[in-house]
Design an enzyme around this catalytic site. Sequence first.
Site, PDB file in Angstrom:
ATOM      1  N   HIS A 174      -5.321  -3.776  -2.268  1.00 49.07           N
ATOM      2  CA  HIS A 174      -5.075  -2.781  -3.261  1.00 49.07           C
ATOM      3  C   HIS A 174      -5.013  -3.441  -4.497  1.00 49.07           C
ATOM      4  CE1 HIS A 174      -4.714   1.007  -1.209  1.00 49.07           C
ATOM      5  NE2 HIS A 174      -4.107   0.270  -0.250  1.00 49.07           N
ATOM      6  N   SER A 179       0.974  -1.238  -0.199  1.00 47.36           N
ATOM      7  CA  SER A 179      -0.036  -0.038   0.019  1.00 47.36           C
ATOM      8  C   SER A 179       0.837   1.366   0.004  1.00 47.36           C
ATOM      9  CB  SER A 179      -0.796  -0.066   1.350  1.00 47.36           C
ATOM     10  OG  SER A 179      -0.326  -0.288   2.360  1.00 47.36           O
ATOM     11  N   LYS A 226     -12.372  -0.450  -1.059  1.00 48.18           N
ATOM     12  CA  LYS A 226     -11.537   0.370  -2.201  1.00 48.18           C
ATOM     13  C   LYS A 226     -11.967   0.427  -3.368  1.00 48.18           C
ATOM     14  CE  LYS A 226      -7.570   0.418   1.121  1.00 48.18           C
ATOM     15  NZ  LYS A 226      -6.572  -0.607   1.861  1.00 48.18           N
TER      16      LYS A 226
HETATM   17  C1  LIG Z   1      -6.780  -0.840   3.342  1.00 58.80           C
HETATM   18  C2  LIG Z   1      -6.049  -2.111   3.456  1.00 58.80           C
HETATM   19  C3  LIG Z   1      -6.775  -2.899   4.506  1.00 58.80           C
HETATM   20  C4  LIG Z   1      -8.025  -2.718   5.233  1.00 58.80           C
HETATM   21  O1  LIG Z   1      -9.083  -2.833   4.399  1.00 58.80           O
HETATM   22  P1  LIG Z   1     -10.441  -2.052   4.892  1.00 58.80           P
HETATM   23  O2  LIG Z   1     -11.468  -2.510   4.144  1.00 58.80           O
HETATM   24  O3  LIG Z   1     -10.145  -0.634   4.682  1.00 58.80           O
HETATM   25  O4  LIG Z   1     -10.366  -2.482   6.553  1.00 58.80           O
HETATM   26  C5  LIG Z   1      -6.198  -4.229   4.651  1.00 58.80           C
HETATM   27  N1  LIG Z   1      -4.968  -4.537   3.914  1.00 58.80           N
HETATM   28  C6  LIG Z   1      -4.336  -3.726   3.146  1.00 58.80           C
HETATM   29  C7  LIG Z   1      -3.138  -3.986   2.372  1.00 58.80           C
HETATM   30  C8  LIG Z   1      -4.963  -2.394   2.836  1.00 58.80           C
HETATM   31  O5  LIG Z   1      -4.371  -1.375   2.021  1.00 58.80           O
END
Ligand SMILES: *Cc1c(COP(=O)(O)O)cnc(C)c1O
Length: 399
Positions: free
Chosen positions: A216, A188, A247
């Site tokens: 992602h 990320s 996302k």
């Molecule tokens: C954003 C993210 C999460 C968490 O996901 P949410 O649905 O926002 O709780 C988990 N792992 C990674 C790598 C992320 O970037």
Amino acid sequence: MTAKTDSLMDFLDAELASLKSEGRFAKLRVVTGHQAPVSVVDGRRVVNLTSNNYLDLTEHPKLKAAAKDAIDRCGTGTAAVRPIIGTMEIHRDLEEKLAKFKGTEAALVFQSGFTVNVACCQSLMTSESDLLISDALNHASIIDGARLSKAKRAIYPHRDMKALETILKSPDAAAARRKMIVTDGVFSMDGDVAPLPDIVALAEKHGAFVMVDDAHASGVMGPNGRGTPAHFGLSDRVQVQIGTLSKAVGAVGGYVAGERRLIDYLIATARPFIFSSSHPPSVMATCSAAVDVMLEEPERIRRLWDNADYFKAGLKKLGFDTGASETPITPVMVGDTAKAQAFSKRLFEEGVFALSICFPIVARGKDRLRTIVSSGHTRADLDLALEKFGQVGRELGLI
Ligand SMILES: *Cc1c(COP(=O)(O)O)cnc(C)c1O
């Protein structure tokens, strides 16, 4: 005031002062109206390079209509956890659709990507005789999940396959009852991709199984956004496939896809699943419509990648270092906390929103801006952003 209150307030005052002195005091920015490629943030209209709205789905008419219809048919909430009476047809239908999309036997939806990662680490790694092996740059939810699991833990330097193999050959690994290698699919902060073919080969050679967090990569990598295992043709060799609905999918939630027995086991044991209430029907309907759109409108993913390539090339042409990025997440390396913060602040004043990410979220000296384009940015949006990156970059002596 009681002594008890004093001790809390003294603690908070001291912590806040130290956060402020480190530049880590967080003030929430507020969006007016829509979350869009160009958004109004804190009252200012800015090209938005911070969101994970990769496919610009939060504004899609089909997603909005599905949410409204679900409210009319099923109400606003479930008022229960999934195992009691919080599972509606709409939850089951989305899980069946996700399993089909991922090409697995089954899937299970959680409240968020965070909770599904915590749950899988905790439920699958249950004793000290298990070994959880994790990339050093994995997401915080994996780190917390590992802490909640009872397993021994081993961390390998980011994407370092030699180090991973050394761990897999160690006495701890030899003695382990179960070994799980866990990695983000797309990282990320740097936007680089896990070397899944090597990880899977090492796992198979040394009797480990693999969990991939595709937060992602969901909607971004692989055919129709199916994720990194599909991108590498490894779908049937990654046992625990995590995706997010928060996302690119444009709503909120997380899911795990895999064999039926994995899902059955998690239904019975995963603590966030069992002890926290389920999504409102509108969220499930939104996600279900999003999967349809990902299948029906692959041009969104093409536009996302076109935009990412265009923007990355533009940044490089200006003389910026975009690190190891291979995806729409593109860091602009700065290397100094104060400069990264000043860069972000000046860009914002110029109508471009790119977040500064600084120590301790990234290693010291790796301070940066992180940019994420979406399929919805126009060339004019990206050209404006590039012009401002150039202008402010020169102003701060970064290029
Ligand atoms: C954003 C993210 C999460 C968490 O996901 P949410 O649905 O926002 O709780 C988990 N792992 C990674 C790598 C992320 O970037």
